[in-house]
Design an enzyme around this catalytic site. Structure first.
Site, mmCIF file in Angstrom:
data_model
loop_
_atom_site.group_PDB
_atom_site.id
_atom_site.type_symbol
_atom_site.label_atom_id
_atom_site.label_comp_id
_atom_site.label_asym_id
_atom_site.label_seq_id
_atom_site.Cartn_x
_atom_site.Cartn_y
_atom_site.Cartn_z
ATOM 1 N N ASP A 41 31.665 40.481 45.534
ATOM 2 C CA ASP A 41 32.973 39.983 45.950
ATOM 3 C C ASP A 41 33.008 39.848 47.473
ATOM 4 O O ASP A 41 32.948 40.854 48.179
ATOM 5 C CB ASP A 41 34.040 40.987 45.468
ATOM 6 C CG ASP A 41 35.414 40.361 45.385
ATOM 7 O OD1 ASP A 41 35.637 39.313 46.021
ATOM 8 O OD2 ASP A 41 36.264 40.922 44.683
ATOM 9 N N ASP A 42 33.044 38.620 47.972
ATOM 10 C CA ASP A 42 33.143 38.379 49.424
ATOM 11 C C ASP A 42 31.868 38.737 50.183
ATOM 12 O O ASP A 42 31.930 39.142 51.348
ATOM 13 C CB ASP A 42 34.284 39.193 50.072
ATOM 14 C CG ASP A 42 35.663 38.653 49.780
ATOM 15 O OD1 ASP A 42 35.771 37.610 49.114
ATOM 16 O OD2 ASP A 42 36.635 39.289 50.235
ATOM 17 N N CYS A 77 38.356 34.102 46.399
ATOM 18 C CA CYS A 77 37.927 34.705 45.130
ATOM 19 C C CYS A 77 38.366 33.937 43.889
ATOM 20 O O CYS A 77 37.547 33.438 43.131
ATOM 21 C CB CYS A 77 38.461 36.122 45.000
ATOM 22 S SG CYS A 77 38.085 37.172 46.400
ATOM 23 N N ASP A 345 31.094 35.443 45.023
ATOM 24 C CA ASP A 345 32.105 34.406 44.761
ATOM 25 C C ASP A 345 32.323 33.490 45.966
ATOM 26 O O ASP A 345 32.520 32.294 45.830
ATOM 27 C CB ASP A 345 33.429 35.009 44.252
ATOM 28 C CG ASP A 345 33.977 36.118 45.141
ATOM 29 O OD1 ASP A 345 33.362 36.434 46.183
ATOM 30 O OD2 ASP A 345 35.033 36.684 44.786
ATOM 31 N N ASN A 346 32.313 34.082 47.171
ATOM 32 C CA ASN A 346 32.453 33.280 48.400
ATOM 33 C C ASN A 346 31.831 34.075 49.532
ATOM 34 O O ASN A 346 31.484 35.241 49.361
ATOM 35 C CB ASN A 346 33.933 32.961 48.690
ATOM 36 C CG ASN A 346 34.832 34.180 48.654
ATOM 37 O OD1 ASN A 346 35.567 34.395 47.671
ATOM 38 N ND2 ASN A 346 34.775 34.995 49.697
#
Ligand code: NAG
Ligand code: NAG
Ligand code: NAG
Ligand code: NAG
Ligand code: NAG
Ligand code: NAG
Ligand code: NAG
Ligand code: NAG
Ligand code: NAG
Ligand code: NAG
Length: 615
Positions: A41-42, A77, A345-346
């Site tokens: 995540d991130d 996200c 995700d990013n």
């Protein structure tokens, strides 16, 4: 699709009849590969986080293929996960933010209009019908045992987890709100059980151990399995406003991530990499709210260096998860028939262009994300530099599982095997809403109105003749970076441009422009990029994959290099440009000006080129 489905059902019936007669399970299914996708995540690629993960380097870089030019198509996200899990660009899912209807910023501005207890991102996903059209369901329909552990998407919570349940899973254990981001007291919800809190347990470790149980169960089920493992690290520890977590807050509190106790002393003294774009003294020709960002003082720099170390420490538990999952695959003797993916995700930025910690921008730090794959016939210790994106992941997984591609996919299978020659040179990046900065100084660094709605195009041609980022902001400002000579995106060389057809000025860029080697001046290139973006901003399916075909149906132009031919100058100049009527927090079509879908992009007609396009 109906045809594929009917064939699959018919095939399934025939197979199951045949198998019943023989008393064994379908051979085809037995041969289908397992797929495990680890999604952090991130996690950034460009601030070097992966270099601090020895297990990722050993298990993925050395044992697999690294796609160094892999991009998310929307750097936040929820929309990014929805695009990844559906194979569709955000403009086709209309899940464009982390909250319904348009985003947190708007809901905070109009508290009366928005039911703050109502579900957001997840409910929008359901409203859009996507719970019936996404990867887990498609894999299940193709004979897979499907499982998911960790964060699914924003605003999937204790109040809506069963209304409805996410479809298509045989086994789940989700991190849900309000405890999604609480590292030592997560809220989780498994299958159809009620939610539970996990005080004192470290979130990423729980996700790892649940993943291991799911793998053991799946391996004995006799079906191929598709497991997604989505730990929270290295996301901020986010506290919800006006909740028991932060009763006085009116805005979410984004604290730095919390590492596992065993990792809290790792990486002493490590700092955010000081690239050319880190807290730069000069902000050359930046646009939109970037130009108002203040230079950081030492207090801010020290705070965010510590923030960065905490991210690396939180990623150490993810690295342990990687070790345990890969060992488990080996122990279960599944290595020969299992693809394992590692991605995020990013991306993430800290201090680049003076931005406080966060994502949501089109800058390279936010969109270029880790992507590694290993498995049967995947080359080891190899780096692919061809651009690929998150909208290519669903088609890639279909390809690996031997499932016929859907025609509503907005991407194509990534070239994970050498035999795959189809490649794209463009990535369509988009965003609607605000820049939600994270950490103690975010609110003071960002101006109160940060219009962060934009259309962007990342394009890298085969031989790197063109390697550019082009951005059209909702203020109609343009940005163009020549990444071959300006990888930090410090020098905007876009032609000054306010509204369509007016005020076109070459303000000396061509003279100092390195792209203009031969015949390729900035003005010509920008007219091509404008046209391409015009097609991509509303594209669907094959148009997203082959955008030049809209203008050149005969296939005579299929790349920016082809399009640069001067004989097309008048044609490209004649195509209307993207022209926003305002900055919205969501995808309001009427504010986004002309579009290919409205008939504004003609096909080139060589016979009438002179008549129509010469002025
Ligand atoms: C991976 O390749 C690089 C050169 O490309 C080489 O130096 C390195 O030893 C290789 N690593 C492994 C584990 O094979
Ligand atoms: C996207 O959803 C919003 C509601 O959240 C709606 O107002 C808007 O019209 C939708 N956009 C499109 C293009 O369907
Ligand atoms: C997974 O769920 C589907 C749909 O309910 C079911 O058909 C399939 O048998 C299940 N697979 C396993 C291995 O339990
Ligand atoms: C853990 O979170 C739950 C709610 O999710 C809360 O009720 C409980 O008080 C928390 N426990 C601790 C020890 O913080
Ligand atoms: C990972 O595996 C090691 C060795 O088996 C074990 O001690 C550890 O608890 C596992 N960690 C998790 C998070 O499952
Ligand atoms: C910004 O761009 C203009 C036009 O190209 C140029 O004259 C100016 O020097 C640039 N500003 C900076 C700070 O580089
Ligand atoms: C540094 O900048 C931050 C953010 O603008 C500000 O809050 C803080 O007071 C400044 N500190 C000093 C020592 O100037
Ligand atoms: C374009 O240039 C003019 C004159 O230099 C300037 O006033 C204007 O703000 C510029 N527009 C944009 C969108 O950068
Ligand atoms: C900004 O522009 C100036 C003048 O063109 C140049 O000397 C400087 O290197 C540029 N700054 C960055 C960070 O690229
Ligand atoms: C943001 O967008 C709004 C609406 O389009 C506009 O009125 C405002 O001037 C913009 N603000 C900035 C700082 O560009």
């Amino acid at each position: 699709m109906v045809v594929y489905k009917a064939l699959a059902v018919l095939g399934g019936i025939l197979l199951s009849l045949a198998c019943r007669a023989e008393g064994k399970r379908p051979k085809e299914n037995a041969q289908k590969p397992n797929i495990i996708m680890i999604m952090t995540d991130d996690q950034d690629l460009l601030m070097n986080s992966v270099q601090y993960q020895p297990a990722v380097l050993k298990q993925f870089r050395d044992e697999g293929t690294f796609f160094e030019r892999h991009y998310c198509t929307i750097a936040q996200c929820c929309p990014s996960r929805v695009s990844l899990l559906t194979g569709k660009a955000a403009h086709n899912t209309n899940v464009t933010d982390i909250r319904a209807p348009y985003g947190m910023y708007e809901s905070l501005q109009s508290k009366e209009k928005v039911d703050r207890s109502s579900p957001g991102g997840y409910s929008k996903f359901v409203q859009q019908g996507l719970n019936d059209q996404w990867l887990p369901l498609w894999f299940q329909q193709n004979g897979y045992n499907t499982a998911y552990v960790g964060k699914l998407m924003n605003e999937h919570s204790t109040t809506n987890y069963d209304n409805p349940y996410p479809r298509g899973f045989n086994s789940t254990d989700f991190l849900i709100d309000p405890g999604t981001y609480i590292y030592y007291n997560a809220t989780m919800q498994s299958n159809h059980d009620p939610p539970r809190s996990l005080p004192g347990q470290y979130s990423t470790d729980v996700v790892a151990s649940r993943a291991m149980e799911m793998m053991t169960d799946a391996a004995s089920s006799g079906s191929p399995f598709f497991l997604t493992v989505a730990p929270i690290g290295p996301h901020t520890e986010t506290l919800f406003p006006r909740s028991f977590q932060a009763p006085e807050a009116t805005f979410p509190i984004f604290n730095p991530p919390v590492p596992a106790d065993r990792h809290k002393d790792l990486h002493p003294g490590v700092q955010v990499p000081r690239g050319t774009n880190f807290n730069p003294a000069v902000m050359n020709n930046t646009s939109s709210y970037f130009k108002n960002l203040p230079l950081w003082n030492q207090t801010v720099i020290d705070y965010y260096d510590q923030f960065y170390r905490l991210r690396l420490q939180a990623l150490a538990a993810v690295d342990d998860l990687v070790t345990n999952i890969t060992s488990k695959v080996e122990e279960l003797k599944l290595l020969d028939n299992t693809y394992i993916i590692y991605t995020s995700d990013n991306g993430y930025h800290i201090g680049q262009h003076r931005l406080p910690a966060g994502k949501t921008c089109a800058i390279e730090e936010d969109i270029n994300v880790p992507f590694f794959i290993r498995g049967p016939n995947i080359a080891k210790n190899v780096t692919v530099n061809h651009p690929t994106s998150h909208t290519d992941i669903a088609p890639t997984l279909f390809h690996l599982a031997g499932i016929p591609l859907r025609d509503d996919f907005d991407g194509i299978p990534m070239p994970v095997h050498e035999s795959q020659t189809a490649k794209l040179e463009h990535v369509n990046v988009e965003f609607w809403g605000s820049n939600l900065g994270e950490g103690n100084f975010a609110l003071s660094l960002l101006s109160s109105t940060n219009n962060n709605t934009y259309k962007a195009l990342r394009l890298i041609s085969d031989d790197y003749t063109f390697n550019v980022l082009y951005v059209v902001w909702c203020t109609n400002e343009r940005e163009l970076y020549d990444m071959n000579v300006d990888s930090g995106q410090n020098n905007n060389i876009a032609v000054n441009f306010t509204t369509s057809g007016q005020n076109r000025m070459l303000s000396g860029e061509t003279a100092r422009n390195p792209i203009g080697k031969d015949h390729n001046d900035v003005l010509s290139m920008q007219s091509r990029l404008d046209a391409l973006l015009m097609v991509l901003k509303t594209c669907k399916g094959d148009v997203c994959v082959h955008p030049w075909k809209v203008m050149f149906p005969d296939g005579s132009v299929s790349s920016l290099k082809d399009a640069m031919d001067h004989k097309y100058d008048q044609f490209f100049t004649s195509i209307p440009k993207i022209d926003f009527a305002g900055c919205a927090q969501g995808y309001i079509r009427a504010l986004e000006g002309p579009g290919q879908d409205l008939g504004n992009v003609p096909a080139y007609d060589p016979n009438h080129a002179h008549m129509f396009y010469d002025s």
